[in-house]
Design a protein around this motif. Structure first.
Motif, short mmCIF file in Angstrom:
data_model
loop_
_atom_site.label_atom_id
_atom_site.label_comp_id
_atom_site.label_asym_id
_atom_site.label_seq_id
_atom_site.Cartn_x
_atom_site.Cartn_y
_atom_site.Cartn_z
N GLY A 212 0.80 -1.22 0.00
CA GLY A 212 0.00 0.00 0.00
C GLY A 212 0.83 1.27 0.00
N GLU A 213 2.16 1.11 -0.06
CA GLU A 213 3.06 2.26 -0.02
C GLU A 213 3.60 2.57 -1.41
OE1 GLU A 213 3.57 4.03 2.65
OE2 GLU A 213 2.32 2.72 3.90
N TRP B 101 6.52 3.54 -2.28
CA TRP B 101 7.88 3.04 -2.49
C TRP B 101 7.91 1.51 -2.57
CZ3 TRP B 101 11.60 5.39 -4.63
CH2 TRP B 101 12.93 4.97 -4.52
N GLY B 102 6.77 0.87 -2.36
CA GLY B 102 6.72 -0.59 -2.35
C GLY B 102 6.46 -1.21 -3.70
N ASN B 103 6.66 -0.44 -4.77
CA ASN B 103 6.41 -0.92 -6.13
C ASN B 103 7.70 -0.80 -6.94
OD1 ASN B 103 5.55 -1.27 -8.83
ND2 ASN B 103 3.55 -0.38 -8.41
N PRO B 104 8.56 -1.83 -6.89
CA PRO B 104 9.86 -1.72 -7.57
C PRO B 104 9.74 -1.55 -9.08
CG PRO B 104 9.50 -3.97 -6.75
CD PRO B 104 8.43 -3.11 -6.15
N TYR B 105 8.71 -2.14 -9.69
CA TYR B 105 8.57 -1.98 -11.14
C TYR B 105 8.26 -0.51 -11.48
CZ TYR B 105 6.88 -2.24 -15.91
OH TYR B 105 6.71 -2.01 -17.26
N ALA B 106 7.35 0.09 -10.75
CA ALA B 106 7.02 1.50 -11.01
C ALA B 106 8.22 2.40 -10.78
CB ALA B 106 5.85 1.93 -10.13
N ARG B 107 8.99 2.10 -9.72
CA ARG B 107 10.19 2.91 -9.46
C ARG B 107 11.13 2.86 -10.65
NH1 ARG B 107 10.94 0.10 -4.10
NH2 ARG B 107 13.03 -0.42 -4.85
N ARG B 108 11.33 1.67 -11.21
CA ARG B 108 12.23 1.51 -12.34
C ARG B 108 11.64 2.13 -13.61
NH1 ARG B 108 17.23 1.38 -14.30
NH2 ARG B 108 17.43 0.06 -16.16
N PHE B 109 10.35 1.87 -13.86
CA PHE B 109 9.72 2.36 -15.09
C PHE B 109 9.79 3.87 -15.18
CE2 PHE B 109 6.08 4.05 -17.41
CZ PHE B 109 6.24 3.44 -18.64
N PHE B 110 9.36 4.56 -14.13
CA PHE B 110 9.32 6.02 -14.19
C PHE B 110 10.72 6.62 -14.23
CE2 PHE B 110 5.00 5.36 -12.28
CZ PHE B 110 4.30 5.83 -13.37
N LEU C 51 4.80 7.95 -8.41
CA LEU C 51 4.85 6.81 -7.49
C LEU C 51 3.66 6.83 -6.55
CD1 LEU C 51 8.62 6.41 -6.54
CD2 LEU C 51 7.27 5.12 -8.18
N HIS C 52 3.30 8.01 -6.06
CA HIS C 52 2.11 8.09 -5.20
C HIS C 52 0.85 7.68 -5.96
CE1 HIS C 52 3.64 9.58 -1.41
NE2 HIS C 52 4.34 10.52 -2.02
N CYS C 53 0.78 8.04 -7.23
CA CYS C 53 -0.39 7.65 -8.03
C CYS C 53 -0.54 6.13 -8.10
CB CYS C 53 -0.30 8.24 -9.44
SG CYS C 53 -0.64 10.02 -9.52
N THR C 54 0.58 5.41 -8.14
CA THR C 54 0.50 3.96 -8.22
C THR C 54 0.00 3.34 -6.92
OG1 THR C 54 2.79 3.54 -7.49
CG2 THR C 54 2.41 3.88 -9.87
N ALA C 55 0.06 4.10 -5.82
CA ALA C 55 -0.42 3.60 -4.54
C ALA C 55 -1.81 4.11 -4.19
CB ALA C 55 0.57 3.98 -3.43
N GLU C 56 -2.31 5.07 -4.95
CA GLU C 56 -3.67 5.57 -4.75
C GLU C 56 -4.66 4.72 -5.55
OE1 GLU C 56 -4.86 8.20 -2.89
OE2 GLU C 56 -2.89 8.49 -1.99
N ASP C 57 -5.93 4.88 -5.25
CA ASP C 57 -6.94 4.03 -5.88
C ASP C 57 -7.17 4.34 -7.36
OD1 ASP C 57 -7.51 2.66 -3.48
OD2 ASP C 57 -8.83 4.28 -2.83
N PRO D 269 8.57 9.54 -0.95
CA PRO D 269 8.14 8.24 -0.44
C PRO D 269 9.27 7.32 0.00
CG PRO D 269 8.12 8.20 -2.82
CD PRO D 269 8.54 9.59 -2.43
N TRP D 270 10.52 7.66 -0.31
CA TRP D 270 11.61 6.73 -0.02
C TRP D 270 12.14 6.94 1.40
CZ3 TRP D 270 11.75 9.97 -4.38
CH2 TRP D 270 12.41 11.18 -4.19
#
Length: 377
Positions: free
Chosen positions: A85-86, A88-97, A318-324, A363-364
């Motif tokens: 739910g965080e 920073w907890g999405n390693p793919y999104a961190r890399r992609f962006f 990154l926040h958008c990937t953790a929002e609904d 977020p990190w």
């Protein structure tokens, strides 16, 4: 399996070559994936450092689109896998962006002429690739837009920087409605440099190959200007809908008060011009949170350098990937295809100024540098 990007080197006069990069995923309208961004970044850097490469041409396969956006399916899967739910907890999104934004920044700062053939659909991530090119060419088929409000995102890839530098109110309108622009409006707003016939790509390649390139890299921009001027002209361009409604759009959308902007766009519901009516309908169906976020960002990004904009957008994305809303928007449009997203917040009134501040927190872990800290202003 086809190459995601087809790279070629075209022999040119004066012992130079032209780098050709063709986005090659026509079945997805050349939507850019992480692998495509990595490959294109690596090849553009190699060509930039190769003295035999005089210029680079970027285009898209299939004829329907230069690039319709990013790889939303992979981002969706990564969001489902992020159980924390965080942000920073999405390693793919961190890399992609990070990779996508580095690529776009490289194009903005490219040291050689870099031409973009913006034929057909140019949206979202495709705008990110096109905007930084030294020579942006549109055709009679160009459909240029930042439609992220429909999927719960916002105009990233430095879209907030681009929109913030348009005449006041115009960028807000484009972000909140996803309105599509043709060649005429792109030229009017400075979003493109030249219009050509959609059949002119081969003529452009031939002209690049026939040019006797200067040894002075800075002089090559002028050479590209001249060869583009020699391409087949399109049919005479008539004023586009944005030009026709320019003053009305500015009056409605150049406002600090978000509620007033929303009211101004709603007033076009059922407008006699289908383009304005469609803009109002897209706004009404889109994510209220995305609309608020975009309105806030266009004002905040205006004084920032391009590098700082990419750094801010990285945090916000990154926040958008953790929002609904981002996940829900992709689900409704591309996964279940019911086109009935359940937005949270559900109304523009609920998406208030306090709500939007959550997107600006780093977020990190404390003490860790920004992943894009090395981008130079």
């Amino acid at each position: 399996m086809n190459d995601l990007i087809v790279f070629e080197e075209l022999e040119a006069a004066s012992n130079h070559r032209i780098g050709l990069a063709t986005l090659n995923s026509p079945q997805t309208l050349n939507g850019v994936s992480l692998a495509m961004c990595e490959q294109l970044d690596a090849r553009l850097r190699a060509w930039q450092d190769d003295p035999s490469i005089a210029a680079v041409l970027l285009d898209g396969a299939g004829g329907k689109a230069f690039c319709a956006g990013g790889d939303l399916h992979s981002l969706y899967r990564a969001m489902l896998e992020n159980k924390s739910g965080e942000a920073w907890g999405n390693p793919y999104a961190r890399r992609f962006f990070e990779v996508e934004y580095r690529l776009d920044f490289l194009i903005h700062r490219y040291r050689k002429p870099l031409l973009c053939w913006g034929n057909g659909i140019v949206m979202g991530g495709g705008v990110g690739l096109m905007m930084g090119a030294s020579h942006r060419i549109v055709t009679e088929t160009t459909r240029f837009a930042m439609p992220e409000v429909a999927i719960g995102l916002y105009p990233d890839v430095a879209g907030t920087w681009m929109l913030s530098h348009l005449p006041r109110g115009i960028g807000v309108f484009l972000a909140l409605t996803g309105a599509q622009l043709g060649a005429s409006d792109c030229l009017r707003l400075g979003l493109a440099d030249r219009a050509c016939r959609s059949t002119g790509l081969e003529a452009l390649r031939a002209a690049l190959a026939a040019t006797s390139w200067s040894t002075d890299v800075e002089a090559r921009a002028g050479q590209v200007d001249r060869l583009i001027d020699g391409l087949p002209d399109p049919e005479p361009l008539v004023p586009g809908p944005l030009q026709i409604h320019f003053d009305a759009i500015r009056a409605a959308c150049d406002r600090a008060d978000f509620a007033e902007v929303c009211a101004g766009i709603r007033a076009w519901t059922g407008h006699e011009d289908p383009w304005l009516a469609r803009a109002a309908a897209t706004f009404a169906a889109g994510s209220p949170g995305s609309a608020r976020l975009s309105h806030t960002l266009i004002e905040r990004m205006r004084p920032l350098s391009l590098a700082d904009v990419f750094r801010e957008e990285y945090i916000i994305s990154l926040h958008c990937t953790a929002e609904d809303d981002f996940q829900e928007g992709i689900r409704a449009l591309l996964i279940d295809k019911d086109k009935s997203p359940r937005w949270r917040p559900a109304t523009h009134e609920q998406a208030d100024a306090r709500w939007v501040e959550r997107f600006f927190r780093r977020p990190w872990p404390e003490g860790q540098p920004h992943p894009l800290a090395d981008l130079q202003a």
